[in-house]
Scaffold this motif. Sequence first.
Motif, PDB file in Angstrom:
ATOM      1  N   MET A   1       0.799  -1.023  -0.132  1.00 48.55           N
ATOM      2  CA  MET A   1      -0.061   0.574   0.183  1.00 48.55           C
ATOM      3  C   MET A   1       0.508   1.287  -0.395  1.00 48.55           C
ATOM      4  SD  MET A   1      -2.816   0.088   2.618  1.00 48.55           S
ATOM      5  CE  MET A   1      -4.211  -0.759   2.580  1.00 48.55           C
ATOM      6  N   ARG A  23       2.760   1.152   8.869  1.00 42.91           N
ATOM      7  CA  ARG A  23       3.216  -0.249   9.843  1.00 42.91           C
ATOM      8  C   ARG A  23       4.658  -0.002   9.942  1.00 42.91           C
ATOM      9  NH1 ARG A  23       3.231  -4.966   5.962  1.00 42.91           N
ATOM     10  NH2 ARG A  23       4.651  -4.237   3.427  1.00 42.91           N
ATOM     11  N   GLU A  44      10.285  -8.703  19.176  1.00 40.87           N
ATOM     12  CA  GLU A  44       8.898  -8.166  18.440  1.00 40.87           C
ATOM     13  C   GLU A  44       7.460  -8.097  18.956  1.00 40.87           C
ATOM     14  OE1 GLU A  44       9.358  -8.546  14.112  1.00 40.87           O
ATOM     15  OE2 GLU A  44      10.372  -6.493  14.433  1.00 40.87           O
ATOM     16  N   HIS A  45       7.482  -8.262  20.155  1.00 40.00           N
ATOM     17  CA  HIS A  45       6.100  -8.266  20.207  1.00 40.00           C
ATOM     18  C   HIS A  45       6.090  -7.798  22.134  1.00 40.00           C
ATOM     19  CE1 HIS A  45       6.921 -13.157  21.130  1.00 40.00           C
ATOM     20  NE2 HIS A  45       5.420 -12.186  22.900  1.00 40.00           N
ATOM     21  N   ILE A  64       6.414  -1.561  19.606  1.00 41.64           N
ATOM     22  CA  ILE A  64       5.171  -1.981  19.715  1.00 41.64           C
ATOM     23  C   ILE A  64       5.315  -0.830  19.497  1.00 41.64           C
ATOM     24  CG2 ILE A  64       4.356  -4.419  20.514  1.00 41.64           C
ATOM     25  CD1 ILE A  64       4.528  -3.289  23.563  1.00 41.64           C
TER      26      ILE A  64
ATOM     27  N   MET B   1       6.546 -11.032  11.933  1.00 45.25           N
ATOM     28  CA  MET B   1       6.496 -10.521  12.759  1.00 45.25           C
ATOM     29  C   MET B   1       5.944  -8.972  12.423  1.00 45.25           C
ATOM     30  SD  MET B   1       6.308 -12.472  15.188  1.00 45.25           S
ATOM     31  CE  MET B   1       6.325 -10.871  16.923  1.00 45.25           C
ATOM     32  N   LYS B   2       6.139  -8.626  11.294  1.00 44.90           N
ATOM     33  CA  LYS B   2       5.194  -7.091  10.885  1.00 44.90           C
ATOM     34  C   LYS B   2       4.224  -7.219  10.734  1.00 44.90           C
ATOM     35  CE  LYS B   2       9.850  -6.713  10.768  1.00 44.90           C
ATOM     36  NZ  LYS B   2      10.611  -6.417  11.616  1.00 44.90           N
ATOM     37  N   PRO B   3       3.578  -6.357  10.897  1.00 39.44           N
ATOM     38  CA  PRO B   3       2.242  -6.190  10.922  1.00 39.44           C
ATOM     39  C   PRO B   3       1.765  -5.602   9.341  1.00 39.44           C
ATOM     40  CG  PRO B   3       2.584  -3.774  12.539  1.00 39.44           C
ATOM     41  CD  PRO B   3       3.920  -4.770  11.671  1.00 39.44           C
ATOM     42  N   PRO B   5      -0.481  -3.711   6.205  1.00 40.72           N
ATOM     43  CA  PRO B   5      -0.905  -2.609   6.150  1.00 40.72           C
ATOM     44  C   PRO B   5      -2.342  -2.215   6.143  1.00 40.72           C
ATOM     45  CG  PRO B   5       0.130  -3.970   3.871  1.00 40.72           C
ATOM     46  CD  PRO B   5      -0.226  -4.789   5.047  1.00 40.72           C
ATOM     47  N   PHE B   6      -1.313  -0.586   6.512  1.00 39.54           N
ATOM     48  CA  PHE B   6      -3.981  -0.209   6.748  1.00 39.54           C
ATOM     49  C   PHE B   6      -3.729   0.739   6.709  1.00 39.54           C
ATOM     50  CE2 PHE B   6      -0.462  -1.301  10.314  1.00 39.54           C
ATOM     51  CZ  PHE B   6      -0.409   0.472  11.110  1.00 39.54           C
ATOM     52  N   LEU B   7      -4.357   1.646   6.415  1.00 38.64           N
ATOM     53  CA  LEU B   7      -4.750   2.750   6.551  1.00 38.64           C
ATOM     54  C   LEU B   7      -5.016   3.492   7.693  1.00 38.64           C
ATOM     55  CD1 LEU B   7      -7.674   3.893   4.145  1.00 38.64           C
ATOM     56  CD2 LEU B   7      -5.917   5.392   4.299  1.00 38.64           C
ATOM     57  N   LEU B  31      -6.483   2.944  18.196  1.00 34.92           N
ATOM     58  CA  LEU B  31      -5.421   3.174  18.611  1.00 34.92           C
ATOM     59  C   LEU B  31      -4.883   3.259  19.914  1.00 34.92           C
ATOM     60  CD1 LEU B  31      -2.403   1.582  18.162  1.00 34.92           C
ATOM     61  CD2 LEU B  31      -1.249   3.409  16.787  1.00 34.92           C
ATOM     62  N   GLY B  34      -1.689   0.768  22.475  1.00 38.35           N
ATOM     63  CA  GLY B  34      -1.210  -0.026  21.617  1.00 38.35           C
ATOM     64  C   GLY B  34      -0.371  -0.971  21.916  1.00 38.35           C
ATOM     65  N   GLN B  35      -0.168  -1.117  23.526  1.00 42.08           N
ATOM     66  CA  GLN B  35       0.475  -2.238  23.586  1.00 42.08           C
ATOM     67  C   GLN B  35       0.166  -4.096  24.231  1.00 42.08           C
ATOM     68  OE1 GLN B  35       3.926  -0.850  25.304  1.00 42.08           O
ATOM     69  NE2 GLN B  35       2.878  -0.113  23.674  1.00 42.08           N
ATOM     70  N   ILE B  38      -0.440  -3.582  19.372  1.00 43.50           N
ATOM     71  CA  ILE B  38       0.289  -3.661  17.928  1.00 43.50           C
ATOM     72  C   ILE B  38       1.418  -5.509  18.207  1.00 43.50           C
ATOM     73  CG2 ILE B  38       2.705  -2.605  17.252  1.00 43.50           C
ATOM     74  CD1 ILE B  38       1.523   0.368  18.079  1.00 43.50           C
ATOM     75  N   PRO B  39       1.470  -5.991  19.569  1.00 44.74           N
ATOM     76  CA  PRO B  39       2.041  -7.096  19.349  1.00 44.74           C
ATOM     77  C   PRO B  39       0.529  -7.983  18.369  1.00 44.74           C
ATOM     78  CG  PRO B  39       2.016  -6.607  21.965  1.00 44.74           C
ATOM     79  CD  PRO B  39       1.131  -5.612  20.867  1.00 44.74           C
ATOM     80  N   MET B  41      -0.908  -7.382  16.187  1.00 46.32           N
ATOM     81  CA  MET B  41      -0.969  -6.646  14.691  1.00 46.32           C
ATOM     82  C   MET B  41       0.878  -7.224  14.306  1.00 46.32           C
ATOM     83  SD  MET B  41      -2.290  -3.058  14.147  1.00 46.32           S
ATOM     84  CE  MET B  41      -1.778  -2.827  12.324  1.00 46.32           C
ATOM     85  N   ASN B  42       1.713  -7.276  15.380  1.00 43.66           N
ATOM     86  CA  ASN B  42       3.256  -7.881  14.996  1.00 43.66           C
ATOM     87  C   ASN B  42       3.032  -9.019  13.927  1.00 43.66           C
ATOM     88  OD1 ASN B  42       3.871  -5.426  15.284  1.00 43.66           O
ATOM     89  ND2 ASN B  42       5.197  -5.787  16.829  1.00 43.66           N
ATOM     90  N   PHE B  43       1.558 -10.228  15.441  1.00 45.33           N
ATOM     91  CA  PHE B  43       1.291 -11.371  14.713  1.00 45.33           C
ATOM     92  C   PHE B  43       0.452 -12.086  14.132  1.00 45.33           C
ATOM     93  CE2 PHE B  43       2.888 -12.023  19.297  1.00 45.33           C
ATOM     94  CZ  PHE B  43       3.908 -13.228  19.422  1.00 45.33           C
ATOM     95  N   LEU B  51      -6.752   1.663  11.097  1.00 43.55           N
ATOM     96  CA  LEU B  51      -6.408   2.269  13.007  1.00 43.55           C
ATOM     97  C   LEU B  51      -6.438   4.339  12.624  1.00 43.55           C
ATOM     98  CD1 LEU B  51      -5.231  -0.046  13.797  1.00 43.55           C
ATOM     99  CD2 LEU B  51      -3.285   1.000  13.734  1.00 43.55           C
TER     100      LEU B  51
END
Lengths: 163, 291
Positions: A1, A23, A44-45, A64, B1-3, B5-7, B31, B34-35, B38-39, B41-43, B51
Amino acid sequence: MDNLHTLSVNVNGVTYTRAVEARLLLSDFLRHELNLTGTHVGCEHGSCGACTILMDDQAVRSCIMFAVQSNGHTLTTIEGLTPDGNMQHLHPLQTAFHEKHGLQCGYCTPGFLMTLLPFLAENPHPSDQEIREAISGNLCRCTGYQNIIEAVKLAAQKKAPRP
Amino acid sequence: MKPAPFLYFAPNSLDEALLLLAQYGDEGKVLAGGQSLIPTMNFRLAQPAVLIDLNLIAELFYVRAQADGPLHIGAMTRQRTLERDPLIAAHAPLLQATMPHIAHPQIRNRGTIGGSLAHADPAAELPAVALALNAQLRLRSQHNERWVAARDFYRGLFTTALAADEMLVEIALPSLPPRTGWSIQEMARRHGDYAIVGVAATLTLDEQGRCTQATLALLSVGEGPVQAQQAIKLLQGELPTPALLAAAAATTAQIDIDPTADIHASVAFRRHLAQVLTRKALTEAFERAKR
Ligand SMILES: Cc1cc2nc3c(=O)[nH]c(=O)nc-3n(C[C@H](O)[C@H](O)[C@H](O)COP(=O)(O)OP(=O)(O)OC[C@H]3O[C@@H](n4cnc5c(N)ncnc54)[C@H](O)[C@@H]3O)c2cc1C
Ligand code: FES
Ligand code: FES
């Protein structure tokens, strides 16, 4: 994106302006965009604390947070502790870790140091228990923590010797 | 481990945020600190398409007290602020005492009260504390506003009364009656970890030392925060003798909760912990109420 956001952030005294994807994690921004690879990434979490940096002088986990969220803020990373990179000019907390063998592989160390800086600033004479609680969010697979606690005590003594 | 994509939107006002939420409904997520978000989303356990970042909405960060009235807390107030704010210490000491149990300083520097309450993790402290303090939650959508009591807010595992276009904007805590004591007790494997079992309690005494009102809420023993209804009934109108407090603790552990087993604890161990911790919590609350 292809949704780029412009961010402007002060890191260790230098202002950087970049366009990034929303992101992009702050940890990856520091490491990959700014080449400040001293900030380490373990889990990474949010669990290990390796990626801890300071945002406006407060410890936060950079894995995070999104990079865009640092727009307009002031960050300090491990590189900021010894700005000229000269080993003779290490921060007293770094010297204390060195002297007390508070590190082995060093992977966790930047996160510990960045966690401890604001802690010691607020609490210059911590008890052992307070130190243990302060570092409870940072994992170290090498040292067994004892020498880290010794290093924190030494740093506290050096910085503000008890009367 | 990367989120994924999002607007991304970072509005400066609550109205803008509510408009975006109305527009994006189910696809949109707010959001906060994010604690937790975001984890996940990383997963890639969560992949919100949109968001809406609340961190720039200054009107959501506050702690306000009125004389004898409820304490009002903006949803974006950081957990670290609650830990240190003198108004919280004076008017909601139970809330303040809870903070060190939640994660670690680095996380509390970002994590918010609203985020934790809305996330509804059964192992989180704040939902149980909100029950124990009879918190009222103010929910807003673009065109509506309603107040929901904490006890009506929780609907099961990670589930609340919030509609897709609604946001939690404020938490109101009624002031504690005179002669009220409180306590938070928990058992975690490491300081700051999610608790295996936790208990928040308040106890109010009349002039004769009888219990006029008790609240008792547990975490990590069900699909959400759990009120110990039968134990509370047992306490009402009675003198809180050690025997009564022990009986209330046993009732909590055997009747009021329905815990499950996981890698950290068996059902029997959770019941055991619930009993021990409830007795400790009630005893401490009683001691504080007597002062
Ligand atoms: C290593 C680690 C350990 C932790 N340990 C604990 C612990 O021991 N106890 C504990 O309780 N928590 C713990 N947490 C979680 C932490 O407290 C989070 O801060 C909290 O659960 C979520 O708050 P947040 O502000 O970060 O919300 P976010 O992560 O931003 O949001 C969480 C969810 O709530 C929604 N949301 C947020 N704000 C609102 C709002 N105002 N209205 C409607 N919906 C909203 C979001 O859309 C999202 O779905 C831990 C986290 C980590 C990473
Ligand atoms: S890498 Fe950020 S907490 Fe582990
Ligand atoms: S020194 Fe190796 S992980 Fe801490």
